[in-house]
Design a protein around this motif. Structure first.
Motif, PDB file in Angstrom:
ATOM      1  N   ASP A 127       0.835  -1.199   0.000  1.00 24.71           N
ATOM      2  CA  ASP A 127       0.000   0.000   0.000  1.00 24.71           C
ATOM      3  C   ASP A 127       0.875   1.256   0.000  1.00 24.71           C
ATOM      4  O   ASP A 127       0.583   2.211  -0.738  1.00 24.71           O
ATOM      5  CB  ASP A 127      -0.916  -0.010   1.219  1.00 24.71           C
ATOM      6  CG  ASP A 127      -1.860   1.188   1.243  1.00 24.71           C
ATOM      7  OD1 ASP A 127      -2.625   1.350   0.273  1.00 24.71           O
ATOM      8  OD2 ASP A 127      -1.829   1.958   2.227  1.00 24.71           O
ATOM      9  N   TYR A 128       1.942   1.250   0.800  1.00 23.19           N
ATOM     10  CA  TYR A 128       2.857   2.401   0.825  1.00 23.19           C
ATOM     11  C   TYR A 128       3.530   2.593  -0.539  1.00 23.19           C
ATOM     12  O   TYR A 128       3.735   3.724  -0.989  1.00 23.19           O
ATOM     13  CB  TYR A 128       3.931   2.213   1.898  1.00 23.19           C
ATOM     14  CG  TYR A 128       3.421   2.175   3.325  1.00 23.19           C
ATOM     15  CD1 TYR A 128       2.188   2.712   3.670  1.00 23.19           C
ATOM     16  CD2 TYR A 128       4.181   1.581   4.339  1.00 23.19           C
ATOM     17  CE1 TYR A 128       1.721   2.677   4.977  1.00 23.19           C
ATOM     18  CE2 TYR A 128       3.724   1.534   5.648  1.00 23.19           C
ATOM     19  CZ  TYR A 128       2.492   2.076   5.966  1.00 23.19           C
ATOM     20  OH  TYR A 128       2.043   2.040   7.260  1.00 23.19           O
ATOM     21  N   LYS A 154      -2.252  -5.497  -6.160  1.00 17.55           N
ATOM     22  CA  LYS A 154      -1.970  -4.078  -5.905  1.00 17.55           C
ATOM     23  C   LYS A 154      -0.602  -3.688  -6.456  1.00 17.55           C
ATOM     24  O   LYS A 154      -0.408  -2.571  -6.956  1.00 17.55           O
ATOM     25  CB  LYS A 154      -2.046  -3.771  -4.408  1.00 17.55           C
ATOM     26  CG  LYS A 154      -1.809  -2.304  -4.072  1.00 17.55           C
ATOM     27  CD  LYS A 154      -2.169  -1.969  -2.636  1.00 17.55           C
ATOM     28  CE  LYS A 154      -3.656  -1.881  -2.443  1.00 17.55           C
ATOM     29  NZ  LYS A 154      -4.027  -1.329  -1.120  1.00 17.55           N
ATOM     30  N   LEU A 155       0.367  -4.619  -6.391  1.00 23.13           N
ATOM     31  CA  LEU A 155       1.701  -4.336  -6.923  1.00 23.13           C
ATOM     32  C   LEU A 155       1.654  -4.125  -8.433  1.00 23.13           C
ATOM     33  O   LEU A 155       2.330  -3.232  -8.961  1.00 23.13           O
ATOM     34  CB  LEU A 155       2.656  -5.484  -6.573  1.00 23.13           C
ATOM     35  CG  LEU A 155       4.111  -5.298  -6.993  1.00 23.13           C
ATOM     36  CD1 LEU A 155       4.740  -4.095  -6.285  1.00 23.13           C
ATOM     37  CD2 LEU A 155       4.923  -6.565  -6.698  1.00 23.13           C
ATOM     38  N   LYS A 156       0.854  -4.929  -9.131  1.00 23.11           N
ATOM     39  CA  LYS A 156       0.704  -4.723 -10.579  1.00 23.11           C
ATOM     40  C   LYS A 156       0.149  -3.319 -10.863  1.00 23.11           C
ATOM     41  O   LYS A 156       0.603  -2.641 -11.797  1.00 23.11           O
ATOM     42  CB  LYS A 156      -0.228  -5.783 -11.177  1.00 23.11           C
ATOM     43  CG  LYS A 156       0.409  -7.142 -11.343  1.00 23.11           C
ATOM     44  CD  LYS A 156      -0.379  -8.022 -12.320  1.00 23.11           C
ATOM     45  CE  LYS A 156      -1.783  -8.260 -11.842  1.00 23.11           C
ATOM     46  NZ  LYS A 156      -2.545  -9.127 -12.792  1.00 23.11           N
ATOM     47  N   ILE A 445       7.369  -8.565 -11.795  1.00 24.00           N
ATOM     48  CA  ILE A 445       5.965  -8.984 -11.686  1.00 24.00           C
ATOM     49  C   ILE A 445       5.860 -10.503 -11.727  1.00 24.00           C
ATOM     50  O   ILE A 445       5.127 -11.124 -10.941  1.00 24.00           O
ATOM     51  CB  ILE A 445       5.126  -8.332 -12.804  1.00 24.00           C
ATOM     52  CG1 ILE A 445       5.029  -6.814 -12.560  1.00 24.00           C
ATOM     53  CG2 ILE A 445       3.734  -8.954 -12.892  1.00 24.00           C
ATOM     54  CD1 ILE A 445       4.383  -6.039 -13.695  1.00 24.00           C
ATOM     55  N   ALA A 446       6.611 -11.147 -12.627  1.00 22.17           N
ATOM     56  CA  ALA A 446       6.605 -12.609 -12.723  1.00 22.17           C
ATOM     57  C   ALA A 446       7.077 -13.244 -11.414  1.00 22.17           C
ATOM     58  O   ALA A 446       6.502 -14.240 -10.946  1.00 22.17           O
ATOM     59  CB  ALA A 446       7.494 -13.055 -13.881  1.00 22.17           C
ATOM     60  N   LYS A 447       8.094 -12.670 -10.836  1.00 17.19           N
ATOM     61  CA  LYS A 447       8.671 -13.181  -9.583  1.00 17.19           C
ATOM     62  C   LYS A 447       7.630 -13.166  -8.461  1.00 17.19           C
ATOM     63  O   LYS A 447       7.465 -14.169  -7.745  1.00 17.19           O
ATOM     64  CB  LYS A 447       9.880 -12.307  -9.226  1.00 17.19           C
ATOM     65  CG  LYS A 447      10.508 -12.560  -7.886  1.00 17.19           C
ATOM     66  CD  LYS A 447      11.783 -11.716  -7.752  1.00 17.19           C
ATOM     67  CE  LYS A 447      11.517 -10.233  -7.797  1.00 17.19           C
ATOM     68  NZ  LYS A 447      12.747  -9.431  -7.818  1.00 17.19           N
TER      69      LYS A 447
END
Length: 460
Positions: A127-128, A154-156, A445-447
């Protein structure tokens, strides 16, 4: 006499002018801002301080810290102060600290720097990250960036936001800078030595990486005091999504260097499992200085033993190559030892193996092991090794019964703590260029898809 007085007056004027110029230069140095300025947010992990174990040419000495009040930020500030006051090559950081429950909102409203450093409690880290890049700030984040499937989604979104806002989001992959890992990758790219990477099978993977870690250890010469939340998998994340991040990264980075990966097409999870490490109350007290388990750990305590799901392994395929990564946490390493690493890459001509056991005096050593003992192959290895020697002057091949040991000069063994500065310097190169390599973001992203998917699978 008059001539002597004139000379004295002239010299005095020159000295005064030089003093004024010196003061102006000093004032200029004090007021001139360097292009990069760090914002450290909620530094609950010692990795936050390790980023500041060195100074950087393009980074301002003033660091803006935003955190909740408590032992975590104090431990971070104490470590930075030790770096500032050490006898040899002291740092010169000036910490401007804000503590309060609204620290994140305060940071975003003030935006006193342009690079956010995140290394702490992982429960809110994603989130940060997202809020920081949404605000147009670059982010250098400790692993893991995400600890569950929701965090991955959320990371994507965060990477899409970073691209939209023209800022760089990057994670701290220190293990790429460990010399035996770097040389394993280097030699795997030399067909004369390695041949072609094998496909392997689920029961006999072509690439394996295993890592053993310890809760109690020494950092910068002192016993590490871990926060109590570190032992809560809801806050730190399970072993499956924590240290394995490094191992999955190394598999991608060494087996398919500079290749863009698509997790939906190139990766398939085959198997995942998780187990717990048990800590006694006295062990927990030793490593946290806490007299009792906090309430949030109650769910993990049985018969006074704390069960920490810090161990995990996964088997998967990457572009058809079978790989396996596993991590194990013990409480404390035996005297004279430490964290260990094992890695193998199987080629058609040779296996490249990193061992770090008793025979290696618990220091990682790279071996080239082969069944081909012919003179022609030996000559090919010697010729193929020259490219690596040009890149890393001083490395040599030492013949043994199984093939060769790669001997590495001491200058390349700079230790885990030094790798944080190496990652930071590389990130600053990318900031200067205004972009990351094309393959980095898809591969990050894959990781994180793999680690969070493995956790989801292991918990079913």
């Amino acid at each position: 006499m008059r001539k002597q007085l004139l000379t004295t007056a002239l010299l005095s004027a020159m000295a005064l002018n030089q003093a004024c110029n010196t003061k102006k230069e000093e004032a200029k140095d004090e007021t001139s801002k360097k292009p990069l300025s760090l914002i450290v947010v909620e530094p609950g992990h010692f990795h936050a301080a390790l980023v500041q174990k060195s100074m950087y040419a393009d980074v301002d000495s003033v660091v803006h810290v935003y955190a909740s009040e408590g032992p975590d930020v104090k431990a971070y500030l104490d470590k930075v102060e030790k770096y500032n006051t050490r006898a040899e090559d002291p740092t010169k950081w000036k910490e401007e600290v804000y503590t309060g429950t609204d620290f994140m909102d305060k940071m975003l409203s003030e935006k006193k720097g342009n690079v956010v450093v995140l290394a702490g409690n992982n429960q809110k880290k994603t989130d940060y990250i997202k809020r920081s890049v949404d605000a147009g700030l670059n982010v250098l984040a400790d692993k893991p960036m995400a600890i569950d499937a929701a965090g991955f989604d959320k990371l994507k979104e965060a990477f899409a936001s970073a691209d939209k806002n023209k800022v760089l989001l990057y994670d701290i992959m220190t293990e790429r800078y460990e010399i035996t890992n770097a040389l394993q990758r280097e030699l795997a790219a030399v067909p004369e030595i390695f041949g072609e990477l094998q496909k392997g099978t689920a029961s006999d993977p072509a690439v394996m990486k295993e890592s053993v870690h310890h809760f109690f250890k020494y950092i910068s010469g002192e016993p590490l005091v871990r926060p109590t939340w570190f032992f809560d998998v809801n806050q730190q994340g399970e072993g499956m999504v924590d240290v394995t991040t490094h191992l999955v990264d190394l598999v991608q980075w060494s087996a398919f260097p500079d290749v863009t990966l698509d997790y939906q097409k190139d990766m398939k999870l085959l198997n995942a499992k998780r187990t717990a490490t048990q800590l006694t109350p006295s062990q927990f007290k030793l490593v946290t200085k806490s007299e009792k388990y906090p309430d949030f750990l109650g769910k993990d305590v049985k018969d006074s033993l704390l069960n920490v799901y810090s161990n995990g392994e996964m088997t998967y395929t990457l572009k058809g190559v079978h790989a396996k990564v596993s991590v194990l946490w013990n409480f404390q390493a035996p005297e004279g030892t430490g964290d260990t690493h094992y890695s193998i890459m199987k080629g058609s001509k040779a296996n490249l193996i990193v061992r770090q056991g008793k025979d290696q005096k618990y220091k990682p050593v790279l071996y080239v092991e082969t069944k081909d003992k012919s003179k022609a192959y030996e000559d090919a290895v010697t010729a193929g090794f020259k490219a690596a020697q040009d890149k890393y002057p001083g490395i040599e091949l030492k013949k043994n019964a199984a093939g060769w040991e790669v001997t590495i000069p001491q200058k390349y063994d700079n230790g885990h703590e030094a790798h944080f500065a190496q990652v930071a310097n590389k990130y600053m190169e990318y900031l200067k260029a205004g972009k990351l390599p094309e393959w980095e973001v898809p591969n990050i992203i894959a990781k994180y898809w793999l680690t969070t998917e493995a956790l989801k699978s292991a918990k079913r």
